[in-house]
Write an enzyme that holds these catalytic residues in place. Structure first.
Site, PDB file in Angstrom:
ATOM      1  N   ARG A 231     -71.439 -50.481 -50.963  1.00 50.69           N
ATOM      2  CA  ARG A 231     -70.461 -49.673 -51.262  1.00 50.69           C
ATOM      3  C   ARG A 231     -71.185 -48.070 -50.716  1.00 50.69           C
ATOM      4  NH1 ARG A 231     -67.537 -52.625 -52.360  1.00 50.69           N
ATOM      5  NH2 ARG A 231     -66.285 -53.230 -54.421  1.00 50.69           N
ATOM      6  N   GLU A 260     -63.261 -42.111 -50.266  1.00 49.72           N
ATOM      7  CA  GLU A 260     -62.268 -42.780 -49.624  1.00 49.72           C
ATOM      8  C   GLU A 260     -61.039 -42.528 -50.184  1.00 49.72           C
ATOM      9  OE1 GLU A 260     -63.473 -46.982 -50.064  1.00 49.72           O
ATOM     10  OE2 GLU A 260     -65.336 -46.744 -48.802  1.00 49.72           O
ATOM     11  N   HIS A 279     -62.902 -49.617 -44.870  1.00 44.68           N
ATOM     12  CA  HIS A 279     -63.155 -50.456 -46.225  1.00 44.68           C
ATOM     13  C   HIS A 279     -62.017 -51.723 -46.068  1.00 44.68           C
ATOM     14  CE1 HIS A 279     -64.538 -50.416 -50.521  1.00 44.68           C
ATOM     15  NE2 HIS A 279     -64.371 -51.697 -50.170  1.00 44.68           N
TER      16      HIS A 279
END
Length: 310
Positions: A231, A260, A279
């Site tokens: 993360r 993000e 991601h």
């Protein structure tokens, strides 16, 4: 029983319950506030918080992400069970982690830059063959440390070992996991000091916030490689950029960032020797339908749920 499933993934459930597809981009329609099971995948924090306020009949929120931090922070009442998607992403994340590790170790970012410049990188050819530097360009004999040793690490470790790496782990407690020696976080300094490749698989929690800071990057072997497929909140991005600029970290690759999507004006885009992917490591939860079916069955039978985190 009514089960709400998101429109962000195709699921085929084997259940007699009423199954309704909902839009993760909008508040839950009032006619579905009576649902007992909510499946979450790519929901916004705001949408989940709205569900927590307006759905009093909920008994289970099944997250499909390997980490359920967004769901846990949404405000669901204490009587609502929360389960994660742990193990659904083991294969895809291990594959992507391996790709990023090899990309950073073999410096594909540098070679791509040379390609875009229409330049045959003779210096790279010399560096990766020279006695003094050739060990930097291979996993054979490298010490790879995985911080956050769960099911994904157990899937990744054998792949690294097949390529000749010596794999170690760091976790909250010491022991041996999947045949890999793991040290406790409080005893990690010696291991970090001989680490060639540091891989983060940590979730986002209060304890892991910006854990990878200047002190950690200063602790690893000079010229080490850093890879994050856990993360983004676990990394002090300013410290990472500084470590790359100074050469303390030779190269890095990250699939996650603190914000993000990563803003266009973020300094990370221009950090030297850094590969960024958006991601995508775990964007394909494998076996989601089977996990939901099993947890619904267990919920109805009053049995312990799979991957329960609260």
């Amino acid at each position: 029983m009514k089960i709400l499933i998101p429109n962000t993934i195709e699921l085929k459930l084997e259940t007699d319950a009423e199954v309704v597809v909902y839009d993760v981009r909008t508040p839950m329609p009032e006619q579905h506030h009576d649902a007992e099971v909510l499946v979450a995948w790519h929901n916004s924090a705001e949408q989940l918080a709205d569900a927590a306020r307006t759905m009093p009949a909920l008994r289970l929120v099944q997250a499909l992400a390997s980490g359920a931090d967004v769901v846990l922070n949404a405000g669901f009442g204490p009587d609502v069970r929360i389960c994660s998607g742990r193990s659904l992403h083991d294969g895809p994340v291990a594959e992507h982690a391996l790709a990023l590790i090899l990309s950073a170790v073999r410096r594909l970012d540098r070679l791509q830059g040379a390609q875009h410049a229409h330049r045959w990188d003779a210096e790279f050819i010399a560096d990766q063959a020279a006695t003094a530097t050739r060990d930097l360009y291979t996993l054979a004999g490298a010490t790879v440390t995985i911080w956050g040793f769960g099911s994904i690490a157990a899937r990744l470790a054998p792949l690294l070992q097949l390529l000749g790496a010596e794999v170690h782990g760091i976790a909250r407690s010491a022991g041996e996991r999947a045949g890999v020696p793991v040290v406790a976080e409080r005893d990690a300094s010696e291991l970090l000091g001989r680490t060639d490749v540091l891989v983060s698989l940590l979730p986002a929690t209060a304890d892991t916030a910006e854990l990878f800071d200047a002190s950690v990057f200063a602790s690893v072997k000079p010229g080490a490689v850093f890879v994050n497929v856990g993360r983004g909140a676990t990394v002090d991005e300013g410290a990472l950029i500084a470590a790359l600029e100074s050469g303390r970290i030779r190269a890095a690759a990250v699939d996650v960032t603190q914000t993000e999507p990563l803003p266009a004006d973020s300094s990370l885009w221009d950090a030297p020797n850094l590969v960024i992917t958006p991601h995508v490591a775990g964007n394909r939860p494998v076996g989601s339908s089977a996990l939901i079916d099993e947890n619904v069955r267990r919920l109805l039978a009053g049995e312990e749920l799979v991957n329960r985190v609260r």
